[in-house]
Design a protein around this motif. Structure first.
Motif, short mmCIF file in Angstrom:
data_model
loop_
_atom_site.label_atom_id
_atom_site.label_comp_id
_atom_site.label_asym_id
_atom_site.label_seq_id
_atom_site.Cartn_x
_atom_site.Cartn_y
_atom_site.Cartn_z
N UNK A 28 0.85 -1.19 0.00
CA UNK A 28 0.00 0.00 0.00
C UNK A 28 0.89 1.24 0.00
N UNK A 29 0.70 2.17 -0.96
CA UNK A 29 1.46 3.43 -0.94
C UNK A 29 1.09 4.25 0.30
N UNK A 30 2.10 4.84 0.93
CA UNK A 30 1.86 5.64 2.13
C UNK A 30 2.83 6.81 2.19
N UNK A 31 2.42 7.84 2.93
CA UNK A 31 3.30 8.98 3.18
C UNK A 31 3.37 9.20 4.69
N UNK A 32 4.58 9.35 5.20
CA UNK A 32 4.82 9.61 6.62
C UNK A 32 5.30 11.04 6.77
N UNK A 33 4.61 11.83 7.59
CA UNK A 33 4.99 13.23 7.77
C UNK A 33 4.80 13.63 9.23
N UNK A 34 5.32 14.82 9.57
CA UNK A 34 5.15 15.34 10.93
C UNK A 34 6.45 15.78 11.54
N UNK A 35 6.35 16.58 12.63
CA UNK A 35 7.50 17.09 13.37
C UNK A 35 8.44 17.90 12.48
N UNK A 36 7.90 18.51 11.44
CA UNK A 36 8.72 19.37 10.59
C UNK A 36 9.68 18.65 9.67
N UNK A 37 9.60 17.32 9.64
CA UNK A 37 10.52 16.55 8.80
C UNK A 37 9.98 16.46 7.38
N UNK A 38 10.86 16.17 6.44
CA UNK A 38 10.42 15.98 5.06
C UNK A 38 9.56 14.73 4.96
N UNK A 39 8.48 14.77 4.19
CA UNK A 39 7.63 13.58 4.04
C UNK A 39 8.43 12.39 3.50
N UNK A 40 8.14 11.21 4.03
CA UNK A 40 8.76 9.98 3.55
C UNK A 40 7.70 9.18 2.80
N UNK A 41 8.04 8.77 1.57
CA UNK A 41 7.13 7.98 0.76
C UNK A 41 7.46 6.50 0.97
N UNK A 42 6.47 5.77 1.49
CA UNK A 42 6.70 4.38 1.88
C UNK A 42 5.71 3.45 1.19
N UNK A 43 6.02 2.16 1.25
CA UNK A 43 5.06 1.13 0.85
C UNK A 43 4.91 0.18 2.04
N UNK A 44 3.65 -0.07 2.41
CA UNK A 44 3.34 -0.91 3.56
C UNK A 44 2.87 -2.29 3.07
N UNK A 45 3.19 -3.35 3.80
CA UNK A 45 2.65 -4.67 3.42
C UNK A 45 1.13 -4.66 3.58
N UNK A 46 0.40 -4.87 2.49
CA UNK A 46 -1.05 -4.68 2.48
C UNK A 46 -1.78 -5.58 3.47
N UNK A 47 -1.47 -6.87 3.49
CA UNK A 47 -2.19 -7.81 4.35
C UNK A 47 -1.95 -7.50 5.82
N UNK A 48 -0.67 -7.26 6.19
CA UNK A 48 -0.33 -6.99 7.58
C UNK A 48 -0.93 -5.67 8.05
N UNK A 49 -0.93 -4.65 7.18
CA UNK A 49 -1.50 -3.37 7.56
C UNK A 49 -3.01 -3.49 7.76
N UNK A 50 -3.69 -4.16 6.82
CA UNK A 50 -5.14 -4.35 6.95
C UNK A 50 -5.48 -5.09 8.23
#
Length: 202
Positions: A28-50
């Motif tokens: 699953x495409x994901x974006x991690x952001x916060x605390x003033x840091x640059x956004x990180x573009x990630x991919x999450x394992x779909x089954x485990x995340x669900x």
């Protein structure tokens, strides 16, 4: 709420085509952001995340093991699902620190049965609260056992777990209990409905 650990990968391709390829690979495409840091573009394992969301709710806190970097704590902020097929299209994650307080919406679940002759209207099904990121309640239980006609329960009357603070207006109406309509009161509506159906058929 339990902490969930996921092994994730950083994404280097972007756009709709790249997102489709990521999903075809079971991620699953994901974006991690916060605390003033640059956004990180990630991919999450779909089954485990669900599974994590199913078992821990949408406020699940994830420990993300990112290849080549330190683990990150993240709060699931927004989940975008396909309107027809229902699969997860994209996830927004918020970077959090241990001990940090966050504001989230927590489901309100009604318990018990109101008094006889009542009609229970659940006005608000999620309540905004502030809590430590690792101590977000999965749900808030609100008892309506034996509640009588005319009972109104506001946000200020909801008993919150220790360490959890209300982040909504205290006067916000959560539950409204009124007199249930009688059969006689319901009858005219039924007759009108039948007449309308007969008119359409004619």
């Amino acid at each position: 709420m339990s902490e969930v650990r996921l092994t994730v990968e950083q994404r280097t391709e972007f756009g709709k085509g790249a997102a489709r390829r990521t999903r075809r690979a079971g991620k699953v495409p994901a974006v991690l952001y916060g605390h003033g840091s640059d956004p990180k573009h990630l991919s999450l394992p779909a089954v485990e995340f669900a599974r994590a969301i199913r078992e821990n709710g949408h406020n699940a806190v994830l420990t993300l093991d990112v290849a080549g970097s330190n683990s990150e704590l993240a709060l699931t902020k927004t989940i975008t699902t396909h309107s027809i097929k229902g699969y997860i299209e994209h996830v927004d994650l918020l970077l959090v620190k241990r001990g940090e307080k966050v504001t989230v919406n927590v489901p309100v679940v009604l318990a018990g049965t109101a008094g006889p002759g009542t009609l229970v209207t659940h006005e608000v099904t999620e309540l905004p609260v502030e809590a430590e990121a690792l101590h977000i309640p999965e749900q808030i239980e609100l008892s309506i056992e034996g509640a009588e006609i005319g009972t109104q329960i506001t946000a200020a009357q909801v008993e919150l777990p220790k360490g959890v603070v209300l982040a909504a207006d205290e006067d916000l109406l959560i539950v409204n209990i009124t007199e249930a309509p009688s059969e006689a009161e319901m009858a005219p509506e039924a007759v009108e409905g039948e007449a309308a159906e007969a008119s359409e058929e004619g």
